[in-house]
Every structure is written in C-alpha cells, then in structure tokens.
Motif scaffolding. Sequence first.
Motif, PDB file in Angstrom:
ATOM      1  N   MET A 166       0.843  -1.184   0.000  1.00 21.60           N
ATOM      2  CA  MET A 166       0.000   0.000   0.000  1.00 21.60           C
ATOM      3  C   MET A 166       0.886   1.245   0.000  1.00 21.60           C
ATOM      4  SD  MET A 166      -3.020  -1.071  -0.001  1.00 21.60           S
ATOM      5  CE  MET A 166      -3.942  -2.525   0.340  1.00 21.60           C
ATOM      6  N   THR A 167       0.336   2.313  -0.521  1.00 21.52           N
ATOM      7  CA  THR A 167       1.105   3.551  -0.615  1.00 21.52           C
ATOM      8  C   THR A 167       0.164   4.754  -0.680  1.00 21.52           C
ATOM      9  OG1 THR A 167       2.913   4.616  -1.820  1.00 21.52           O
ATOM     10  CG2 THR A 167       1.224   3.574  -3.151  1.00 21.52           C
ATOM     11  N   TYR A 168       0.750   5.907  -0.618  1.00 26.01           N
ATOM     12  CA  TYR A 168       0.009   7.142  -0.838  1.00 26.01           C
ATOM     13  C   TYR A 168       0.175   7.537  -2.297  1.00 26.01           C
ATOM     14  CZ  TYR A 168      -1.180   7.776   3.996  1.00 26.01           C
ATOM     15  OH  TYR A 168      -1.736   7.606   5.233  1.00 26.01           O
ATOM     16  N   VAL A 169      -0.794   8.305  -2.802  1.00 26.63           N
ATOM     17  CA  VAL A 169      -0.839   8.682  -4.206  1.00 26.63           C
ATOM     18  C   VAL A 169      -1.125  10.178  -4.300  1.00 26.63           C
ATOM     19  CG1 VAL A 169      -2.078   8.335  -6.375  1.00 26.63           C
ATOM     20  CG2 VAL A 169      -1.737   6.408  -4.833  1.00 26.63           C
ATOM     21  N   ILE A 170      -0.458  10.834  -5.208  1.00 29.57           N
ATOM     22  CA  ILE A 170      -0.740  12.241  -5.486  1.00 29.57           C
ATOM     23  C   ILE A 170      -1.613  12.281  -6.734  1.00 29.57           C
ATOM     24  CG2 ILE A 170       0.242  14.482  -6.089  1.00 29.57           C
ATOM     25  CD1 ILE A 170       2.695  13.685  -4.432  1.00 29.57           C
ATOM     26  N   ALA A 171      -2.761  12.932  -6.627  1.00 32.41           N
ATOM     27  CA  ALA A 171      -3.763  12.915  -7.698  1.00 32.41           C
ATOM     28  C   ALA A 171      -3.881  14.283  -8.378  1.00 32.41           C
ATOM     29  CB  ALA A 171      -5.107  12.461  -7.135  1.00 32.41           C
ATOM     30  N   GLN A 172      -4.876  14.406  -9.217  1.00 27.13           N
ATOM     31  CA  GLN A 172      -5.070  15.552 -10.097  1.00 27.13           C
ATOM     32  C   GLN A 172      -5.024  16.928  -9.423  1.00 27.13           C
ATOM     33  OE1 GLN A 172      -8.306  15.138 -12.817  1.00 27.13           O
ATOM     34  NE2 GLN A 172      -8.155  17.233 -13.547  1.00 27.13           N
ATOM     35  N   PRO A 173      -5.494  17.112  -8.200  1.00 35.01           N
ATOM     36  CA  PRO A 173      -5.427  18.473  -7.638  1.00 35.01           C
ATOM     37  C   PRO A 173      -4.017  19.063  -7.558  1.00 35.01           C
ATOM     38  CG  PRO A 173      -6.991  17.156  -6.402  1.00 35.01           C
ATOM     39  CD  PRO A 173      -6.273  16.210  -7.344  1.00 35.01           C
ATOM     40  N   CYS A 174      -2.990  18.215  -7.638  1.00 39.84           N
ATOM     41  CA  CYS A 174      -1.604  18.699  -7.608  1.00 39.84           C
ATOM     42  C   CYS A 174      -1.154  19.255  -8.952  1.00 39.84           C
ATOM     43  CB  CYS A 174      -0.664  17.574  -7.180  1.00 39.84           C
ATOM     44  SG  CYS A 174       1.081  18.045  -7.059  1.00 39.84           S
ATOM     45  N   VAL A 175      -1.786  18.824 -10.034  1.00 35.98           N
ATOM     46  CA  VAL A 175      -1.340  19.210 -11.375  1.00 35.98           C
ATOM     47  C   VAL A 175      -1.341  20.732 -11.515  1.00 35.98           C
ATOM     48  CG1 VAL A 175      -1.829  19.039 -13.858  1.00 35.98           C
ATOM     49  CG2 VAL A 175      -2.113  17.028 -12.380  1.00 35.98           C
ATOM     50  N   ASP A 176      -0.230  21.247 -11.946  1.00 37.71           N
ATOM     51  CA  ASP A 176       0.028  22.668 -12.153  1.00 37.71           C
ATOM     52  C   ASP A 176       0.086  23.481 -10.857  1.00 37.71           C
ATOM     53  OD1 ASP A 176       0.305  22.370 -14.915  1.00 37.71           O
ATOM     54  OD2 ASP A 176      -1.836  22.642 -15.254  1.00 37.71           O
ATOM     55  N   VAL A 177       0.005  22.811  -9.713  1.00 42.30           N
ATOM     56  CA  VAL A 177       0.183  23.477  -8.420  1.00 42.30           C
ATOM     57  C   VAL A 177       1.591  23.176  -7.912  1.00 42.30           C
ATOM     58  CG1 VAL A 177      -0.581  23.618  -6.015  1.00 42.30           C
ATOM     59  CG2 VAL A 177      -2.262  23.418  -7.846  1.00 42.30           C
ATOM     60  N   VAL A 178       1.930  21.901  -7.817  1.00 41.79           N
ATOM     61  CA  VAL A 178       3.235  21.412  -7.406  1.00 41.79           C
ATOM     62  C   VAL A 178       3.739  22.133  -6.154  1.00 41.79           C
ATOM     63  CG1 VAL A 178       5.548  20.734  -8.227  1.00 41.79           C
ATOM     64  CG2 VAL A 178       3.703  20.956  -9.864  1.00 41.79           C
ATOM     65  N   ASP A 179       2.893  22.223  -5.154  1.00 40.61           N
ATOM     66  CA  ASP A 179       3.294  22.769  -3.869  1.00 40.61           C
ATOM     67  C   ASP A 179       4.189  21.730  -3.187  1.00 40.61           C
ATOM     68  OD1 ASP A 179       2.343  24.882  -1.562  1.00 40.61           O
ATOM     69  OD2 ASP A 179       2.842  22.900  -0.761  1.00 40.61           O
ATOM     70  N   ARG A 180       5.330  22.121  -2.747  1.00 45.20           N
ATOM     71  CA  ARG A 180       6.323  21.175  -2.224  1.00 45.20           C
ATOM     72  C   ARG A 180       6.267  20.981  -0.714  1.00 45.20           C
ATOM     73  NH1 ARG A 180      10.477  19.595  -5.185  1.00 45.20           N
ATOM     74  NH2 ARG A 180      11.932  19.890  -3.477  1.00 45.20           N
ATOM     75  N   ALA A 181       5.184  21.375  -0.064  1.00 43.56           N
ATOM     76  CA  ALA A 181       5.071  21.172   1.384  1.00 43.56           C
ATOM     77  C   ALA A 181       5.189  19.695   1.733  1.00 43.56           C
ATOM     78  CB  ALA A 181       3.746  21.732   1.903  1.00 43.56           C
ATOM     79  N   CYS A 182       4.634  18.833   0.895  1.00 41.75           N
ATOM     80  CA  CYS A 182       4.702  17.387   1.142  1.00 41.75           C
ATOM     81  C   CYS A 182       6.135  16.882   1.024  1.00 41.75           C
ATOM     82  CB  CYS A 182       3.786  16.628   0.188  1.00 41.75           C
ATOM     83  SG  CYS A 182       4.150  16.877  -1.566  1.00 41.75           S
ATOM     84  N   VAL A 183       6.893  17.429   0.082  1.00 45.36           N
ATOM     85  CA  VAL A 183       8.287  17.037  -0.113  1.00 45.36           C
ATOM     86  C   VAL A 183       9.080  17.366   1.146  1.00 45.36           C
ATOM     87  CG1 VAL A 183      10.380  17.498  -1.460  1.00 45.36           C
ATOM     88  CG2 VAL A 183       8.166  17.334  -2.609  1.00 45.36           C
ATOM     89  N   ASP A 184       8.855  18.549   1.685  1.00 47.53           N
ATOM     90  CA  ASP A 184       9.566  18.979   2.886  1.00 47.53           C
ATOM     91  C   ASP A 184       9.199  18.115   4.096  1.00 47.53           C
ATOM     92  OD1 ASP A 184      10.693  20.998   1.364  1.00 47.53           O
ATOM     93  OD2 ASP A 184       9.221  22.497   1.997  1.00 47.53           O
ATOM     94  N   GLU A 185       7.990  17.600   4.129  1.00 48.05           N
ATOM     95  CA  GLU A 185       7.505  16.823   5.265  1.00 48.05           C
ATOM     96  C   GLU A 185       7.884  15.347   5.191  1.00 48.05           C
ATOM     97  OE1 GLU A 185       5.837  16.968   8.961  1.00 48.05           O
ATOM     98  OE2 GLU A 185       6.057  18.671   7.610  1.00 48.05           O
ATOM     99  N   CYS A 186       8.126  14.823   4.004  1.00 45.23           N
ATOM    100  CA  CYS A 186       8.376  13.390   3.810  1.00 45.23           C
ATOM    101  C   CYS A 186       9.686  12.961   4.474  1.00 45.23           C
ATOM    102  CB  CYS A 186       8.419  13.056   2.314  1.00 45.23           C
ATOM    103  SG  CYS A 186       8.734  11.311   1.988  1.00 45.23           S
ATOM    104  N   PRO A 187       9.626  12.029   5.437  1.00 41.80           N
ATOM    105  CA  PRO A 187      10.848  11.616   6.133  1.00 41.80           C
ATOM    106  C   PRO A 187      11.748  10.686   5.328  1.00 41.80           C
ATOM    107  CG  PRO A 187       9.008  10.348   6.951  1.00 41.80           C
ATOM    108  CD  PRO A 187       8.436  11.373   5.988  1.00 41.80           C
TER     109      PRO A 187
END
Length: 117
Positions: free
Chosen positions: A1-22
């Motif tokens: 199982m995993t997490y998935v980034i879906a359509q709401p990210c397209v053309d937004v590409v906010d990197r808050a998740c990148v900074d939070e990912c351990p």
Amino acid sequence: MTYVIAQPCVDVVDRACVDECPVDCIYEGRRSLYIQPDECVDCGACEPVCPVEAIYYEDDLPAGLGAHLTDNAAFFSDTLDGRPAPLGSPGGAAKVGPLGVDTPLVAGLPPQGPGDA
C-alpha cells in the motif's frame, strides 16, 4: 500500500509534502509530484500538509481519481518522453532533482487553474 498524489496537484506542485516526507520519496515531474510506491513507508506525513488535498492513501482515492494510482506507479516504471529508461527506485528524490517530465495522463490534462480540479 502507498500514498498517491492525484489531479489536484497538477500545475500546483506545492512542495510542502516534499519537505515533510521523512524518506524523500516524493519526486517532481514537470506539472505534478509523484510518490515512489516502493520507497513510501506509508507514514502519512505528506497528506495533512498538502494545501490542495491531492494526496490520498491508495484505498481512499475517490472514484474519479482512481487512474492516478496506476499513473503514479507508471512514472517510475514506464519510459517517459525525455527520459531514456524507467526511473525505478533511485532511493531519494533530492539527489535526482526535478525531472521535467510527466506521465501521459498528467501531460494530457488541460491546464489546471484555481477551481479546475
């Protein structure tokens, strides 16, 4: 199982998740971010920080966004335009940097503006 980034990210590409990912498993395409399913440890740290609510646990993907599960995995296993071979599991997004390509699903979406998701 995993997490998935879906359509709401397209053309937004906010990197808050990148900074939070351990474990540094969120990779940057041209128009979207992608979670490497083999590197994701299912901690869920990325989900609450996403400002556009684009991150879902794979079992919780809304019906209209289900194609993003396969699409997200394809980013790492398929040959994409501008990249000669599948990315695979490089062991960390920071050392790879922005890739400048997207999957056919994301690349084929019309521009996403506010309220277009």
